[in-house]
Design a protein around this motif. Sequence first.
Motif, PDB file in Angstrom:
ATOM      1  N   HIS A  92       7.394  -0.056   2.296  1.00 56.15           N
ATOM      2  CA  HIS A  92       7.572   1.393   2.256  1.00 56.15           C
ATOM      3  C   HIS A  92       8.982   1.763   1.794  1.00 56.15           C
ATOM      4  O   HIS A  92       9.150   2.634   0.936  1.00 56.15           O
ATOM      5  CB  HIS A  92       7.308   1.994   3.634  1.00 56.15           C
ATOM      6  CG  HIS A  92       7.514   3.475   3.694  1.00 56.15           C
ATOM      7  ND1 HIS A  92       6.765   4.360   2.945  1.00 56.15           N
ATOM      8  CD2 HIS A  92       8.399   4.240   4.402  1.00 56.15           C
ATOM      9  CE1 HIS A  92       7.162   5.600   3.184  1.00 56.15           C
ATOM     10  NE2 HIS A  92       8.153   5.546   4.058  1.00 56.15           N
ATOM     11  N   CYS A 145       9.382   1.315  -1.889  1.00 55.13           N
ATOM     12  CA  CYS A 145       8.776   2.392  -2.682  1.00 55.13           C
ATOM     13  C   CYS A 145       9.597   3.670  -2.618  1.00 55.13           C
ATOM     14  O   CYS A 145       9.733   4.384  -3.620  1.00 55.13           O
ATOM     15  CB  CYS A 145       7.346   2.643  -2.196  1.00 55.13           C
ATOM     16  SG  CYS A 145       6.201   1.286  -2.571  1.00 55.13           S
ATOM     17  N   LYS A 150      -0.769  10.029  11.902  1.00 56.67           N
ATOM     18  CA  LYS A 150      -0.190  11.176  11.197  1.00 56.67           C
ATOM     19  C   LYS A 150       1.203  10.877  10.674  1.00 56.67           C
ATOM     20  O   LYS A 150       1.612  11.375   9.622  1.00 56.67           O
ATOM     21  CB  LYS A 150      -0.141  12.394  12.124  1.00 56.67           C
ATOM     22  CG  LYS A 150      -1.511  13.006  12.404  1.00 56.67           C
ATOM     23  CD  LYS A 150      -1.377  14.271  13.234  1.00 56.67           C
ATOM     24  CE  LYS A 150      -2.735  14.902  13.481  1.00 56.67           C
ATOM     25  NZ  LYS A 150      -2.620  16.152  14.286  1.00 56.67           N
ATOM     26  N   ARG A 151       1.951  10.067  11.420  1.00 54.71           N
ATOM     27  CA  ARG A 151       3.325   9.736  11.013  1.00 54.71           C
ATOM     28  C   ARG A 151       3.375   8.562  10.034  1.00 54.71           C
ATOM     29  O   ARG A 151       4.239   8.519   9.166  1.00 54.71           O
ATOM     30  CB  ARG A 151       4.176   9.416  12.244  1.00 54.71           C
ATOM     31  CG  ARG A 151       5.661   9.247  11.940  1.00 54.71           C
ATOM     32  CD  ARG A 151       6.465   9.059  13.205  1.00 54.71           C
ATOM     33  NE  ARG A 151       6.283   7.742  13.786  1.00 54.71           N
ATOM     34  CZ  ARG A 151       6.968   6.656  13.404  1.00 54.71           C
ATOM     35  NH1 ARG A 151       7.867   6.750  12.417  1.00 54.71           N
ATOM     36  NH2 ARG A 151       6.776   5.502  14.003  1.00 54.71           N
ATOM     37  N   TRP A 202       0.669   7.293   8.060  1.00 57.99           N
ATOM     38  CA  TRP A 202      -0.368   7.167   7.046  1.00 57.99           C
ATOM     39  C   TRP A 202       0.205   6.969   5.648  1.00 57.99           C
ATOM     40  O   TRP A 202      -0.325   6.180   4.850  1.00 57.99           O
ATOM     41  CB  TRP A 202      -1.304   8.387   7.059  1.00 57.99           C
ATOM     42  CG  TRP A 202      -0.688   9.643   6.522  1.00 57.99           C
ATOM     43  CD1 TRP A 202       0.012  10.580   7.218  1.00 57.99           C
ATOM     44  CD2 TRP A 202      -0.717  10.100   5.166  1.00 57.99           C
ATOM     45  NE1 TRP A 202       0.437  11.593   6.382  1.00 57.99           N
ATOM     46  CE2 TRP A 202       0.003  11.314   5.114  1.00 57.99           C
ATOM     47  CE3 TRP A 202      -1.254   9.600   3.978  1.00 57.99           C
ATOM     48  CZ2 TRP A 202       0.192  12.031   3.938  1.00 57.99           C
ATOM     49  CZ3 TRP A 202      -1.076  10.319   2.798  1.00 57.99           C
ATOM     50  CH2 TRP A 202      -0.369  11.513   2.797  1.00 57.99           C
ATOM     51  N   ARG A 203       1.307   7.648   5.353  1.00 60.55           N
ATOM     52  CA  ARG A 203       1.865   7.553   3.999  1.00 60.55           C
ATOM     53  C   ARG A 203       2.347   6.138   3.687  1.00 60.55           C
ATOM     54  O   ARG A 203       2.103   5.611   2.604  1.00 60.55           O
ATOM     55  CB  ARG A 203       3.009   8.555   3.841  1.00 60.55           C
ATOM     56  CG  ARG A 203       3.577   8.594   2.425  1.00 60.55           C
ATOM     57  CD  ARG A 203       4.637   9.677   2.295  1.00 60.55           C
ATOM     58  NE  ARG A 203       4.070  10.995   2.486  1.00 60.55           N
ATOM     59  CZ  ARG A 203       3.456  11.687   1.542  1.00 60.55           C
ATOM     60  NH1 ARG A 203       3.323  11.167   0.327  1.00 60.55           N
ATOM     61  NH2 ARG A 203       2.971  12.891   1.790  1.00 60.55           N
ATOM     62  N   ARG A 204       3.036   5.520   4.660  1.00 66.14           N
ATOM     63  CA  ARG A 204       3.578   4.185   4.382  1.00 66.14           C
ATOM     64  C   ARG A 204       2.475   3.130   4.283  1.00 66.14           C
ATOM     65  O   ARG A 204       2.598   2.171   3.523  1.00 66.14           O
ATOM     66  CB  ARG A 204       4.614   3.785   5.430  1.00 66.14           C
ATOM     67  CG  ARG A 204       4.086   3.519   6.817  1.00 66.14           C
ATOM     68  CD  ARG A 204       5.148   2.849   7.680  1.00 66.14           C
ATOM     69  NE  ARG A 204       6.373   3.639   7.762  1.00 66.14           N
ATOM     70  CZ  ARG A 204       7.524   3.157   8.207  1.00 66.14           C
ATOM     71  NH1 ARG A 204       7.616   1.910   8.598  1.00 66.14           N
ATOM     72  NH2 ARG A 204       8.589   3.936   8.272  1.00 66.14           N
ATOM     73  N   ASN A 205       1.387   3.317   5.040  1.00 60.51           N
ATOM     74  CA  ASN A 205       0.329   2.307   5.036  1.00 60.51           C
ATOM     75  C   ASN A 205      -0.742   2.539   3.968  1.00 60.51           C
ATOM     76  O   ASN A 205      -1.290   1.578   3.436  1.00 60.51           O
ATOM     77  CB  ASN A 205      -0.331   2.242   6.418  1.00 60.51           C
ATOM     78  CG  ASN A 205       0.587   1.652   7.475  1.00 60.51           C
ATOM     79  OD1 ASN A 205       1.077   0.552   7.327  1.00 60.51           O
ATOM     80  ND2 ASN A 205       0.830   2.397   8.542  1.00 60.51           N
ATOM     81  N   ILE A 259      -0.345   4.710   1.187  1.00 61.98           N
ATOM     82  CA  ILE A 259       0.197   5.008  -0.141  1.00 61.98           C
ATOM     83  C   ILE A 259       1.226   3.963  -0.566  1.00 61.98           C
ATOM     84  O   ILE A 259       1.107   3.344  -1.623  1.00 61.98           O
ATOM     85  CB  ILE A 259       0.810   6.418  -0.182  1.00 61.98           C
ATOM     86  CG1 ILE A 259      -0.283   7.475   0.041  1.00 61.98           C
ATOM     87  CG2 ILE A 259       1.521   6.657  -1.514  1.00 61.98           C
ATOM     88  CD1 ILE A 259       0.212   8.896  -0.001  1.00 61.98           C
ATOM     89  N   SER A 260       2.248   3.756   0.270  1.00 61.53           N
ATOM     90  CA  SER A 260       3.325   2.838  -0.115  1.00 61.53           C
ATOM     91  C   SER A 260       2.855   1.394  -0.241  1.00 61.53           C
ATOM     92  O   SER A 260       3.252   0.688  -1.171  1.00 61.53           O
ATOM     93  CB  SER A 260       4.478   2.919   0.897  1.00 61.53           C
ATOM     94  OG  SER A 260       5.127   4.168   0.821  1.00 61.53           O
ATOM     95  N   LYS A 307       0.898   0.820  -3.435  1.00 65.38           N
ATOM     96  CA  LYS A 307       1.836   0.991  -4.548  1.00 65.38           C
ATOM     97  C   LYS A 307       2.741  -0.232  -4.678  1.00 65.38           C
ATOM     98  O   LYS A 307       3.017  -0.709  -5.783  1.00 65.38           O
ATOM     99  CB  LYS A 307       2.680   2.247  -4.314  1.00 65.38           C
ATOM    100  CG  LYS A 307       3.647   2.568  -5.441  1.00 65.38           C
ATOM    101  CD  LYS A 307       4.396   3.856  -5.151  1.00 65.38           C
ATOM    102  CE  LYS A 307       5.368   4.181  -6.296  1.00 65.38           C
ATOM    103  NZ  LYS A 307       6.120   5.445  -6.009  1.00 65.38           N
TER     104      LYS A 307
END
Length: 236
Positions: A29, A32, A212-213, A215-218, A220-221, A224
Amino acid sequence: MKFFDFKLTVKLPTVFPQKRLIANTINPHSYCVAMNDAQFQEALRSSDILVPDGVGVVWASSFLYKRRISKISGFDLHFHFLQLLQKKSGGKVFYLGSSETALSLIIDRVNKEFPSLNVKTYSPPFKSDFSKKENEAMIRAVNEFEPDLLFVGMTAPKQEKWVFQNKENLKVKVVCSIGAVFDFYAGTIKRPSQFWINLGLEWFPRFLKEPKRLWRRNLISTPKFIFEVIRHKLTL
């Protein structure tokens, strides 16, 4: 930015450093995030110690260069330097970040586990950017104590960038940016069990608890990061 541009540290010092040293961690994460954040990228590159805090980074090293390395988490970094300072016949350690509640619990635990260490803390405001006055107060709190060891826990990339911007003004030997370790060590957030850590899946129970905290790193990042590593492999 390419993966190989980051010089990873795979062996930590065996004695407490006598000159200033900046230690940071990198995971998929943060890699990225650094792709689109020039100052964060520079802060990571300028680290004296940059440890692979993530199975994704360990995998990438093996996949790209057939280099086997071990994961070194922020929690490992924290414990290692506390041990080194304790062996040095004691010293001073400062915790900058988190809440007053967590910091109070940290003081209690350090006093029990590392009795020869003198501990002091400071809880900065919970905000994305500090005012000049707030920043000066943080630096002053650290410098009045003149710690051997400073732990900064304000989440990435905020903590690494803060250290990078202010390191020349800090009277301290070793600085480690360790984020969530503050809450893990305080016990305000439970770290996943050794079972998950050994499997390389420490992220999974954390994600289930805080989707919720995290989700982006797991979601999306991580994909990627895998894509970037495979794309780089094709160019080698």
